[in-house]
Design a protein around this motif. Structure first.
Motif, PDB file in Angstrom:
ATOM      1  N   GLU A 181      -4.330   5.295   0.865  1.00 53.60           N
ATOM      2  CA  GLU A 181      -3.778   3.957   1.045  1.00 53.60           C
ATOM      3  C   GLU A 181      -2.408   4.031   1.722  1.00 53.60           C
ATOM      4  OE1 GLU A 181      -3.311   0.564  -2.116  1.00 53.60           O
ATOM      5  OE2 GLU A 181      -5.288   1.464  -2.326  1.00 53.60           O
ATOM      6  N   ARG A 182      -1.590   4.977   1.284  1.00 51.23           N
ATOM      7  CA  ARG A 182      -0.270   5.133   1.903  1.00 51.23           C
ATOM      8  C   ARG A 182      -0.409   5.514   3.379  1.00 51.23           C
ATOM      9  NH1 ARG A 182       0.719   7.934  -2.942  1.00 51.23           N
ATOM     10  NH2 ARG A 182       0.903   9.919  -1.825  1.00 51.23           N
ATOM     11  N   TRP A 206       0.819  -1.213   0.000  1.00 51.57           N
ATOM     12  CA  TRP A 206       0.000   0.000   0.000  1.00 51.57           C
ATOM     13  C   TRP A 206       0.851   1.260   0.000  1.00 51.57           C
ATOM     14  CZ3 TRP A 206      -4.219  -1.085   4.271  1.00 51.57           C
ATOM     15  CH2 TRP A 206      -5.041  -2.126   3.841  1.00 51.57           C
ATOM     16  N   SER A 211       1.317   2.776  -3.363  1.00 52.22           N
ATOM     17  CA  SER A 211       0.110   3.121  -4.105  1.00 52.22           C
ATOM     18  C   SER A 211       0.127   4.592  -4.530  1.00 52.22           C
ATOM     19  CB  SER A 211      -1.118   2.858  -3.226  1.00 52.22           C
ATOM     20  OG  SER A 211      -2.281   3.365  -3.817  1.00 52.22           O
ATOM     21  N   GLU A 212      -0.589   4.870  -5.596  1.00 54.94           N
ATOM     22  CA  GLU A 212      -0.792   6.267  -6.012  1.00 54.94           C
ATOM     23  C   GLU A 212      -1.798   6.970  -5.094  1.00 54.94           C
ATOM     24  OE1 GLU A 212       0.693   7.998  -8.574  1.00 54.94           O
ATOM     25  OE2 GLU A 212       2.021   6.260  -8.699  1.00 54.94           O
ATOM     26  N   ASP A 213      -2.602   6.188  -4.418  1.00 55.27           N
ATOM     27  CA  ASP A 213      -3.653   6.722  -3.543  1.00 55.27           C
ATOM     28  C   ASP A 213      -3.051   7.162  -2.199  1.00 55.27           C
ATOM     29  OD1 ASP A 213      -5.836   7.199  -1.890  1.00 55.27           O
ATOM     30  OD2 ASP A 213      -6.888   5.354  -2.436  1.00 55.27           O
TER      31      ASP A 213
END
Length: 120
Positions: free
Chosen positions: A87-88, A79, A82-84
Motif C-alpha cells: 500500500e505504501r 496509504w 499503512s502497515e502494508d
C-alpha cells in the motif's frame, strides 16, 4: 468501456499473473476513459497484489485517476501510513504521474511527507 471492464475483471479473477497483467494493460490502454468508480475495483485488486510487476502496473491505473482528480492524493497519503508495504509503495507510485506530467510537485510532497518518519 463496460465490456473492457468486464473482460478485465474476468482476467483478474483467473489468479494467473500473466492474465492479471493483461487485465491491467487493457485498462491502461484506455486510461483516459477511467472514472472514479473504478477506484474501488483497483483497490480490491491491490489487496491481492503480491508481485512488484503487478503492483507497479496497477499503480499506473491509480495514477491515471489521480491525474484526473487531485483529491485522490488524500487517500494516497493515508496509504503511506499503512502497515502494508504494498500500500505504501502504491501510494508513492500512484502520485508520480501527476508530479511528472503535470508538474504538481506539491501533490508528491503531500503524499510522501509521512514516509520521512517511516522506519520500515
Amino acid at each position: 468501456m463496460r465490456s473492457v471492464l468486464t473482460l478485465a475483471e474476468s482476467l483478474w479473477r483467473s489468479r494467473i499473473p500473466d492474465e492479471r497483467m493483461v487485465a491491467i494493460l487493457l485498462l491502461e490502454a484506455r486510461d483516459r476513459f477511467l472514472e472514479d468508480a473504478q477506484w474501488k475495483m483497483f483497490r480490491r485488486w491491490m489487496k491481492q497484489v503480491r508481485t512488484v510487476e503487478l503492483g507497479d502496473a496497477l499503480a499506473r491505473l491509480f495514477g491515471a485517476l489521480v491525474m484526473g482528480d487531485r483529491s485522490w492524493i488524500r487517500v494516497l497519503r493515508h496509504w503511506t501510513q499503512s502497515e502494508d508495504p504494498w500500500e505504501r509503495r502504491m501510494a508513492v507510485l500512484s502520485v508520480l504521474p501527476r508530479c511528472h506530467l503535470m508538474k504538481d510537485t506539491e501533490a508528491a510532497e503531500f503524499v510522501c511527507a509521512p514516509l520521512r518518519q517511516d522506519r520500515n
